[in-house]
Design a protein around this motif. Sequence first.
Motif, PDB file in Angstrom:
ATOM      1  N   VAL A 128       0.865  -1.191   0.000  1.00  0.00           N
ATOM      2  CA  VAL A 128       0.000   0.000   0.000  1.00  0.00           C
ATOM      3  C   VAL A 128       0.895   1.232   0.000  1.00  0.00           C
ATOM      4  O   VAL A 128       1.713   1.417   0.907  1.00  0.00           O
ATOM      5  CB  VAL A 128      -0.913   0.041   1.249  1.00  0.00           C
ATOM      6  CG1 VAL A 128      -1.736   1.317   1.252  1.00  0.00           C
ATOM      7  CG2 VAL A 128      -1.828  -1.163   1.284  1.00  0.00           C
ATOM      8  N   ASN A 130       0.954   4.771   0.815  1.00  0.00           N
ATOM      9  CA  ASN A 130       0.127   5.684   1.601  1.00  0.00           C
ATOM     10  C   ASN A 130       0.557   7.140   1.368  1.00  0.00           C
ATOM     11  O   ASN A 130       1.624   7.396   0.829  1.00  0.00           O
ATOM     12  CB  ASN A 130       0.242   5.302   3.086  1.00  0.00           C
ATOM     13  CG  ASN A 130      -0.798   6.001   3.931  1.00  0.00           C
ATOM     14  OD1 ASN A 130      -1.855   6.395   3.428  1.00  0.00           O
ATOM     15  ND2 ASN A 130      -0.515   6.180   5.197  1.00  0.00           N
ATOM     16  N   ALA A 167      -3.180   4.778  -1.451  1.00  0.00           N
ATOM     17  CA  ALA A 167      -4.158   5.191  -0.437  1.00  0.00           C
ATOM     18  C   ALA A 167      -3.784   6.507   0.223  1.00  0.00           C
ATOM     19  O   ALA A 167      -2.630   6.944   0.193  1.00  0.00           O
ATOM     20  CB  ALA A 167      -4.272   4.102   0.636  1.00  0.00           C
ATOM     21  N   THR A 173      -9.341   7.044   1.874  1.00  0.00           N
ATOM     22  CA  THR A 173      -9.581   6.668   0.469  1.00  0.00           C
ATOM     23  C   THR A 173      -8.463   5.769  -0.050  1.00  0.00           C
ATOM     24  O   THR A 173      -7.353   5.790   0.472  1.00  0.00           O
ATOM     25  CB  THR A 173      -9.652   7.921  -0.434  1.00  0.00           C
ATOM     26  OG1 THR A 173      -8.377   8.594  -0.376  1.00  0.00           O
ATOM     27  CG2 THR A 173     -10.742   8.866   0.031  1.00  0.00           C
ATOM     28  N   ALA A 174      -8.774   4.997  -1.104  1.00  0.00           N
ATOM     29  CA  ALA A 174      -7.772   4.127  -1.739  1.00  0.00           C
ATOM     30  C   ALA A 174      -8.218   3.825  -3.159  1.00  0.00           C
ATOM     31  O   ALA A 174      -9.390   3.995  -3.500  1.00  0.00           O
ATOM     32  CB  ALA A 174      -7.615   2.829  -0.952  1.00  0.00           C
ATOM     33  N   GLN A 181      -8.409   8.887  -6.648  1.00  0.00           N
ATOM     34  CA  GLN A 181      -8.801   8.081  -5.493  1.00  0.00           C
ATOM     35  C   GLN A 181     -10.296   7.757  -5.517  1.00  0.00           C
ATOM     36  O   GLN A 181     -11.110   8.591  -5.919  1.00  0.00           O
ATOM     37  CB  GLN A 181      -8.489   8.855  -4.199  1.00  0.00           C
ATOM     38  CG  GLN A 181      -6.997   8.965  -3.900  1.00  0.00           C
ATOM     39  CD  GLN A 181      -6.421   7.668  -3.351  1.00  0.00           C
ATOM     40  OE1 GLN A 181      -6.647   7.297  -2.222  1.00  0.00           O
ATOM     41  NE2 GLN A 181      -5.674   6.960  -4.193  1.00  0.00           N
ATOM     42  N   MET A 185     -12.320   2.701   0.961  1.00  0.00           N
ATOM     43  CA  MET A 185     -11.195   1.757   0.925  1.00  0.00           C
ATOM     44  C   MET A 185     -11.612   0.348   0.493  1.00  0.00           C
ATOM     45  O   MET A 185     -10.958  -0.627   0.845  1.00  0.00           O
ATOM     46  CB  MET A 185     -10.521   1.720   2.299  1.00  0.00           C
ATOM     47  CG  MET A 185      -9.769   2.999   2.613  1.00  0.00           C
ATOM     48  SD  MET A 185      -8.632   2.772   3.966  1.00  0.00           S
ATOM     49  CE  MET A 185      -7.465   4.096   3.678  1.00  0.00           C
ATOM     50  N   LEU A 188      -8.960  -1.903  -0.925  1.00  0.00           N
ATOM     51  CA  LEU A 188      -8.042  -2.513   0.039  1.00  0.00           C
ATOM     52  C   LEU A 188      -8.645  -3.786   0.643  1.00  0.00           C
ATOM     53  O   LEU A 188      -7.968  -4.814   0.756  1.00  0.00           O
ATOM     54  CB  LEU A 188      -7.751  -1.490   1.151  1.00  0.00           C
ATOM     55  CG  LEU A 188      -6.353  -1.472   1.740  1.00  0.00           C
ATOM     56  CD1 LEU A 188      -5.303  -1.530   0.673  1.00  0.00           C
ATOM     57  CD2 LEU A 188      -6.171  -0.251   2.619  1.00  0.00           C
TER      58      LEU A 188
END
Length: 612
Positions: A128, A130, A167, A173-174, A181, A185, A188
């Motif tokens: 991920v 970030n 993310a 958000t992701a 975005q 999520m 994920l």
Amino acid sequence: MNIRKDLRNIAIIAHVDHGKTTLVDELLKQSGTFRENEQVDERAMDNNDIERERGITILAKNTAVRYGDTRINIMDTPGHADFGGEVERILKMVDGVLLVVDAYEGCMPQTRFVLKKALEQKLTPLVVLNKIDRDMARPEEVVDEVLDLFIELGADEDQLDFPVAYASAINGTASEDPAKQDDNMEVLFEMIINNVPAPIDNRDEPFQFQVTMLDYNDYLGRIGVGRVFRGTISTGDQATLIKRDGSKKNFRVTKLFGFMGLKRMEIDSAQAGDLIAIAGVEDINVGETICPAEHQEPLPALRIDEPTLQMTFLVNNSPFAGREGDYVTSRKLEERLMTQLETDVSLRVEHTDSPDVWTVSGRGELHLSILIENMRREGYELQVSKPEVIVKEVDGVMSEPVERAQVDVPEEYTGNIMESLGERKGEMLDMVNKGDGQVRMDFLVPSRGLIGYTTEFMAQTKGYGILNHSFDGYQPVHTGQVGGRRQGVLVSMENGKTTPYGMMQVEDRGTLFVEPGTEIYAGMIVGEHTRDNDLTVNITKAKQQTNVRSATKETTVTMKRPRILTLEEALEFLNDDEYCEVTPESIRLRKKILDKSTREREEKRKKLAAKQ
């Protein structure tokens, strides 16, 4: 082979401050684990005061969320190398890892450390990126960096084929696209369900459970937290604890706990793949196996990295002993240190020839300073010595711990840093100019060379530098002086209260550590000298009163602001002949020998011995 499709076990790993705990918060919120009207703190998993103040995770913690019909057990792990013992054990409980990397900073020393441990355990990695919302995010380059790191650490083909999500944990958000975005999520959650292997369902086989973490409860005593590797267990079952030394103990399971959200709930039974807590046996330890009496089969012991740093803990015997703390006796201190051993497996406490002195070993300065900070908050008074590295024999050669240090500094400071780390026997591995005025350098430095280096590093880079380091391994002991404080100290010659007049008389001799009106004692360190020798000063001196009026009497005099040391700064500042006195209200530095003439005689004796 049956698998449990309704369950996934995953650990979140990352370098410190890359957003693991914030990401877990969002997964908890978006999975509907909390009621709509429930108030949830930010970084809800960091529930310890020091974790909240410093914004770091110290203790590994587990939680669980529901996504559709699937329960996802999530382990949040520390990012600091000092708590690496926690990370290693946690990885034994899970089938996959979520590697969180800052989309601007990229791979850092701790990213390497935690990923290496995960790949060694053959876990399935998911990545991920970030903080994708940051202006300076560089997702494509960072994905390449991550891939290079995987290859360098010897990942197999399956591990190299890792999925990537982009993310912004802070925004919740992701997405799979770095350019835009989604509003949530979901990506994920889907990535975890689709890629992390489900646990094997072997509930029909004999029960087997390994303790990976310890908890403590006043009513239930020690509680073993870990994973059910096979079989089932219910409250009231008879079981056998197989200890690390091979001895066995039969007991009855009094309580079982499961996890959901931030709550630990009592459950009646658990089966293969579940992460649970078991109560009922008092002297349970990390790495031990619980199984049925009729089918005793221990799991392989957990390997925990050895401590690399040690300090001497002593009963406080300064002139101010017992004034500010509730617990000052050797019995109370020993009880507290033994309690710490109940849950902290990376810590060692050894007795010495004196009943008032203990050698305490840990994984680094931060590990030991967190213990000291917790003790002072609980009302303990103690003294500690300068941290020292633990030297051990490797293949017949005396070796010392070495750290991999990563330095990010503005270009103009690179020369200073290379020189100062060179003096500390640092070896440069890599240097990359990012093109935006920032340079990243990698070094291998003996651990003792980094003790006390942070303050010097900050001064050299005017506060613009970032220094990260983590344990790398052992190398033959480096000869000659490695690190250590260059400056001497200002030592008080009198007992009493500091006065502005007395302080102003010595201001030009160095930097003071105390404010006017502070009570001090002879032998206490009150400042840093500008030169490399110690200087005894009197800063309790009052101005002589006369009845003669002065034309300049009304002139306003300004004093320099004193430098008040935090606990970490005080520990880093210490020299071999000094102690740090720690109480609930104060942190004081002092000479081991308080009397000036005795101290000078001892110094002369040492110099003579060194010449011979």
